[in-house]
Scaffold this active site. Structure first.
Site, PDB file in Angstrom:
ATOM      1  N   ASP A 273      -2.940  13.808  11.005  1.00 45.28           N
ATOM      2  CA  ASP A 273      -3.115  13.840   9.549  1.00 45.28           C
ATOM      3  C   ASP A 273      -4.020  15.017   9.146  1.00 45.28           C
ATOM      4  O   ASP A 273      -5.159  15.105   9.600  1.00 45.28           O
ATOM      5  CB  ASP A 273      -3.741  12.489   9.156  1.00 45.28           C
ATOM      6  CG  ASP A 273      -3.672  12.219   7.672  1.00 45.28           C
ATOM      7  OD1 ASP A 273      -3.338  13.135   6.908  1.00 45.28           O
ATOM      8  OD2 ASP A 273      -3.972  11.078   7.286  1.00 45.28           O
ATOM      9  N   ASP A 333       0.489   9.871  -0.533  1.00 43.01           N
ATOM     10  CA  ASP A 333       0.469   8.473  -0.087  1.00 43.01           C
ATOM     11  C   ASP A 333       1.229   7.552  -1.040  1.00 43.01           C
ATOM     12  O   ASP A 333       1.071   7.625  -2.251  1.00 43.01           O
ATOM     13  CB  ASP A 333      -0.976   7.975   0.018  1.00 43.01           C
ATOM     14  CG  ASP A 333      -1.711   8.614   1.180  1.00 43.01           C
ATOM     15  OD1 ASP A 333      -1.182   9.591   1.755  1.00 43.01           O
ATOM     16  OD2 ASP A 333      -2.811   8.133   1.502  1.00 43.01           O
TER      17      ASP A 333
HETATM   18  C1  GLA Z   1      -4.109   9.828   4.514  1.00 39.67           C
HETATM   19  C2  GLA Z   1      -2.694   9.491   4.964  1.00 39.67           C
HETATM   20  C3  GLA Z   1      -2.522   7.994   4.957  1.00 39.67           C
HETATM   21  C4  GLA Z   1      -3.551   7.350   5.877  1.00 39.67           C
HETATM   22  C5  GLA Z   1      -4.955   7.757   5.459  1.00 39.67           C
HETATM   23  C6  GLA Z   1      -5.998   7.314   6.467  1.00 39.67           C
HETATM   24  O1  GLA Z   1      -4.327   9.480   3.182  1.00 39.67           O
HETATM   25  O2  GLA Z   1      -1.742  10.107   4.141  1.00 39.67           O
HETATM   26  O3  GLA Z   1      -1.218   7.651   5.374  1.00 39.67           O
HETATM   27  O4  GLA Z   1      -3.294   7.753   7.192  1.00 39.67           O
HETATM   28  O5  GLA Z   1      -5.056   9.165   5.334  1.00 39.67           O
HETATM   29  O6  GLA Z   1      -7.273   7.742   6.145  1.00 39.67           O
END
Ligand code: GLA
Length: 518
Positions: A273, A333
């Site tokens: 990520d 997200d």
């Molecule tokens: C980001 C990602 C999410 C999750 C969070 C965890 O926002 O896009 O899917 O993994 O981080 O902190």
């Protein structure tokens, strides 16, 4: 007289204290260290640079690459006060104001911040410029095509902890999910990966630079062995930056070492990520940064599915497979709300941006667009909306990573997540992109179709509108001489006698068919 002698030492002490406050000059770098809300033994650190002039405090909050000036700053009699205001989102939004109040007592500084959420308190410690500012970008490798790892020829299916548990996920939850995946029948329906998202990481690395776990995950090797003993696979999470999105230790400068560690622990899947890498690298560096981990995973000594998460920036679908990626997020997200599902699924989120449909032809077996995990069963949407979620993700050949608590599902949610006829559309080995057959009713009635490996056509009749809608589809428009058709949600045959079929589709709902020439 007696009173005076009693008062005198107190006054003297107060005077000394005042003197020491006066002598304390806060100019310099500071770290605000707050225990993580889940009480896992780790801290979330944030940084400030302060300048003291008399009682006046000026300076800035340093959040990665972002610096925000502080205002209303004072330090008097050991009491520190300042405010950090960031602009609200949207044109007329009020600024987000966070008020910091600190107290220096016997050389120990504590600070409390109060903003939109619950106030949080922690230690306020002297720090350094090096600790406060993002490290330099690492030298990046020349671009090359990373060898295909041969994994997940059809979209990965499983579960991920983030949507339901966020920072609260524990070893026991993961074991519970593995148990439930088998007991509920999900494993039989094709779900395999049990993926731990962010917040498993320890505060710092060990003496050899190995990444550690926090107290929510006491023994990763035992955990992976447990999940494997159920016939399932298990995933882990990190970031190419120094910190994950939730502020935990990540893989910057330890890419190969971490890949080896994940393999040694027994992991089969890595979600990587971007997060704080954005403070160090430019978006144009993303391909090289992700390639570095792609190479490291191939050398790690265990087959590991590689999941890129950088929110669909820099046209990731054009290079995700080249860096060894098996899937790559194409959006920000998801959340458990209709508006989020609708925007991600049908888009574009921003006018002019590409939709999931526009980029669907970038996929091929082993390499998938990832419009984010499922919210099915998390309670913020209706069952019709969840059916639409499952249907759309299946037509899009999107990963099916459940994000709910598998230990407590209603029968309706089970029937959605385990609709094997819809899953078969998702898992079709041809990975053909869906195409838009029609769009009516101001874009609210949308018909999508995907040709399957056996020549049959899967069709989704989607109602994005606020009222039930009659949505027609002509057999001819599907490019197939329809002989038989089946409704994949009612599990019944549909008559193909006329030229077309019309479904009554509830608000935010779907009808799904499989049409064959046989
Ligand atoms: C980001 C990602 C999410 C999750 C969070 C965890 O926002 O896009 O899917 O993994 O981080 O902190």
């Amino acid at each position: 007289m007696k009173r005076l002698t009693l008062l005198f030492p107190a006054a003297l002490l107060a005077g000394v204290a005042l003197l020491s406050y006066a002598q304390t000059n806060l100019t310099g770098y500071w770290m605000f260290r707050v225990p993580q809300a889940n009480n896992d033994g780790t801290f979330r650190d944030s940084y400030f640079e302060l300048k003291q002039d008399g009682a006046a405090i000026t300076g800035r909050a340093i959040q990665g690459a972002r610096e925000t000036p502080i205002s209303e700053g004072t330090f008097q009699g050991g009491a520190l006060h300042f405010v950090v205001s960031t602009p609200g989102r949207g044109a007329n939004a009020t600024p987000n104001r966070t008020v910091y109040d600190g107290k220096l007592v016997d050389g120990k500084f504590t600070l409390t911040s109060a903003g939109r959420g619950n106030p949080v308190s922690g230690e306020f410690l002297r720090s350094s410029k090096e600790a406060a500012t993002p490290p330099a970008p690492l030298p990046l490798p020349d671009l090359h095509d990373v060898k295909d790892n041969g994994l997940v020829r059809t979209p990965p299916m499983g579960w991920n902890s983030w949507n339901k548990f966020a920072g609260r996920v524990t070893d026991a939850d993961v074991r519970g999910m593995a148990d439930a995946m088998v007991a509920s029948g999900m494993a039989k329906a094709g779900y395999v990966y049990v993926n731990i998202d962010d917040t498993w990481e320890g505060q710092s690395r060990d003496a050899n630079g190995n990444i550690t776990t926090n107290r929510k995950f006491p023994d990763m090797k035992a955990l992976t062995a447990y999940v494997h003993s159920k016939g399932l696979k298990i995933g882990i999470y990190s970031s190419p930056g120094p910190k994950t999105c939730a502020g935990y230790e990540a893989s910057y400068g330890h890419e190969e070492q971490d890949a080896k560690q994940f393999a040694a622990w027994g992991f089969d899947y890595l979600k990587y990520d971007w997060c704080s890498a954005g403070n160090i690298y430019k978006d144009t560096d993303m391909q090289a940064v992700y390639q570095k981990m792609g190479d490291a995973l191939l050398k790690a000594g265990r087959p590991i599915v590689y999941s890129l998460c950088q929110y669909g920036r820099s046209d990731v679908w054009t290079w995700g497979a080249k860096v060894g990626g098996n899937l790559w997020r194409t959006t920000g997200d998801i959340s458990d709300r209709w508006l989020s599902l609708d925007r991600i699924g049908f888009g574009p989120a921003v006018p002019g941006q590409r939709t999931q449909l526009d980029i669907a032809s970038a996929m091929k077996p082993g390499h998938f667009n990832d419009p984010d995990m499922l919210e099915i069963g998390n309670g913020g949407m209706t069952d019709d909306e969840y059916r639409l979620h499952m249907s759309l993700w299946s037509l899009l050949s999107a990963p099916l990573l459940a994000g709910n608590d598998l230990r407590s599902m209603t029968d309706e949610i089970k029937s959605i997540l385990m609709n094997v006829e819809v899953i078969a559309v998702n898992q079709d080995r041809a990975v053909n992109p869906p195409r838009k057959i029609s769009e009516e009713n101001g874009g609210m009635s949308v018909v999508l179709a995907k040709t399957l490996a056996d020549g049959s056509v899967a069709v989704g009749l989607f109602n994005r509108g606020e009222e039930p809608a009659l949505i027609p589809v002509s057999w001819k428009s599907l490019g197939i001489a329809a002989k038989t058709a089946r409704d994949l949600w009612t599990h019944q045959a549909v008559a193909v006698s006329g030229d077309s079929y019309t479904a009554t589709v509830p608000k935010h709902g779907v009808a799904m068919l499989k049409v064959s020439a046989k």
